[in-house]
Scaffold this active site. Structure first.
Site, PDB file in Angstrom:
ATOM      1  N   HIS A 186       4.277 -21.436  -0.394  1.00 28.05           N
ATOM      2  CA  HIS A 186       4.276 -20.303  -1.320  1.00 28.05           C
ATOM      3  C   HIS A 186       5.210 -19.216  -0.806  1.00 28.05           C
ATOM      4  O   HIS A 186       5.719 -19.267   0.312  1.00 28.05           O
ATOM      5  CB  HIS A 186       2.859 -19.745  -1.484  1.00 28.05           C
ATOM      6  N   ASP A 188       5.252 -14.792  -0.954  1.00 33.46           N
ATOM      7  CA  ASP A 188       4.331 -13.684  -1.208  1.00 33.46           C
ATOM      8  C   ASP A 188       4.821 -12.772  -2.337  1.00 33.46           C
ATOM      9  O   ASP A 188       6.011 -12.453  -2.430  1.00 33.46           O
ATOM     10  CB  ASP A 188       4.147 -12.842   0.061  1.00 33.46           C
ATOM     11  N   HIS A 333       6.762 -20.532   2.698  1.00 30.73           N
ATOM     12  CA  HIS A 333       6.060 -20.788   3.957  1.00 30.73           C
ATOM     13  C   HIS A 333       4.684 -21.376   3.689  1.00 30.73           C
ATOM     14  O   HIS A 333       4.148 -21.283   2.584  1.00 30.73           O
ATOM     15  CB  HIS A 333       5.952 -19.522   4.808  1.00 30.73           C
ATOM     16  N   ARG A 349      -0.725  -8.034   8.791  1.00 22.73           N
ATOM     17  CA  ARG A 349       0.525  -8.300   8.071  1.00 22.73           C
ATOM     18  C   ARG A 349       0.961  -7.084   7.273  1.00 22.73           C
ATOM     19  O   ARG A 349       0.133  -6.425   6.641  1.00 22.73           O
ATOM     20  CB  ARG A 349       0.324  -9.491   7.126  1.00 22.73           C
TER      21      ARG A 349
END
Length: 393
Positions: A186, A188, A333, A349
């Protein structure tokens, strides 16, 4: 801290779940050293928006984005001269830097790091002493930091998301046959009007074995396609959806719906000027203008090209205290959930939003720009000299 919506304009909300998991000790010590208040529980979860219309309004206005990598010194002399070692992990993607602390980078080094990420797709730095607050401050250098409307966050530090698979496993139990969570290819925040640029994940707790993350290069995936097929997808657009669904205020009985936005299938990175394939199996739903059967066939082929070519991928083995910074504009990723819940993995993150995706037919590929094309590739692209009448030595 009592939960609240991320913006005061969101008044129709759902109470978030309460977490009771014990923090891994390395994570707890890092957060305490950073001055994070853990007395009201961890992580912090905002009130979840109920309606789709409210989520569409988040960050709906156009923002000016100045790419840090585009203003960097192309030689990256400030960054490289300060590092003790710089190692490319593969020929096409992934670089590890040693001897630097992210929190101490100068403005020039930050810009050059952004350019290196744009060129190499993902950059790794081990043994980083960085707090969530410093992580956010670095993210602000690269663009507007995304504050997610519902995912868990570090208390008191909006925009610093908690990546803790143990939390996900409570809602969606994982096993060997169905690892779930981030164990899928996917990219983000593709549903944003101006989607994600650089993401910085710092893992303070990792399992002794397993938990690797894989990245694949959008530059490389595009170059794997034949020149004629590239012409077919160049300029085409696709629909990209959110990972979370919400109710339609006008028709709540219709059930949850995703945020959807239209972006180009192939985009150009503003710092390198190179074309990249920009699709992902999890969140790219259809190609605009094609029938469903046609769109599904082409998208599945593009996903396979991206996911099944090992030479345009990098697999990274984490150690505690490692930071990975990657560019969502040119990568997909996937996290490997192969430690099966026996150990904890915890990180924080920060994602910096970038420009509205755009396509430029005149932009080169990475290999073309770097002078790496062989004669057959040049001929296929119409770049080779006419071999019939060429008598040069």
């Amino acid at each position: 801290m009592a939960p609240a919506a991320i913006e005061a304009s969101i008044v129709d909300t759902v109470e978030p779940k309460k977490d009771t998991l014990a923090l891994p000790e390395p994570a707890r010590q890092r957060l305490i050293r950073s001055g994070v208040d853990l007395t009201n529980g961890y992580p912090y979860r905002p009130l979840v928006p109920l309606y789709l219309q409210d989520v569409y309004q988040l960050r709906s206005a156009e923002r000016i984005h100045e790419d840090a990598g585009a203003r960097a010194d192309k030689s990256k002399k400030n960054l490289f001269s300060a590092a003790s070692k710089v190692t490319d992990l593969t020929a096409h993607i992934g670089t590890e830097i040693e001897g630097l602390q992210l929190k101490d980078l100068t403005p020039e080094q930050r810009d050059e790091l952004a350019l290196l990420i744009a060129e190499r797709s993902v950059v790794f730095l081990r043994d980083q002493d960085i707090s969530p607050q410093q992580q956010r401050e670095l993210g602000e250098w690269f663009g507007e930091v995304e504050v997610h409307p519902q995912v868990p966050q570090v208390p008191g530090v909006p925009g610093v998301t908690v990546i803790w698979p143990d939390l996900q496993a409570q809602d969606l139990p994982a096993n060997f046959r169905n690892p779930g969570g981030a164990s899928r290819w996917h990219t983000d925040l593709v549903h944003e009007r101006q989607p994600a640029g650089i993401t910085h994940l710092h893992n303070d707790t990792v399992p002794p074995v397993g938990g690797d993350t894989l990245w694949a290069s959008g530059y490389g995936a595009y170059e794997k396609l034949s020149p004629e097929f590239r012409k077919f997808i160049d300029g085409k657009q696709a629909v990209y959806r959110s990972a979370h669904a919400y109710l339609d205020r006008e028709n709540p009985s219709a059930g949850p719906k995703f945020v959807e936005r239209v972006h180009p299938l192939v985009r150009v990175h503003p710092a390198t000027g190179w074309k990249a394939l920009w699709v992902n199996r999890a969140l790219t739903t259809r190609i605009v203008g094609l029938d469903k059967a046609e769109s599904d066939l082409i998208l599945n082929y593009l996903h396979d090209v991206y996911e099944k070519n090992a030479d345009i991928q990098a697999r990274f083995r984490w150690t505690a205290g490692t930071s990975a910074l990657w560019d969502n504009r040119i990568t997909i990723h996937s996290a490997s959930w192969d430690y099966e819940g026996k150990y904890s993995r915890h990180g924080t993150r920060v994602t910096s939003l970038a420009e509205k995706p755009y396509f430029d037919s005149k932009a080169p590929t990475r290999r073309q720009a770097l002078g790496l094309l062989d004669e057959d590739e040049k001929e296929a692209l119409g770049l080779a000299r006419d071999r019939v009448g060429d008598h040069s030595p």
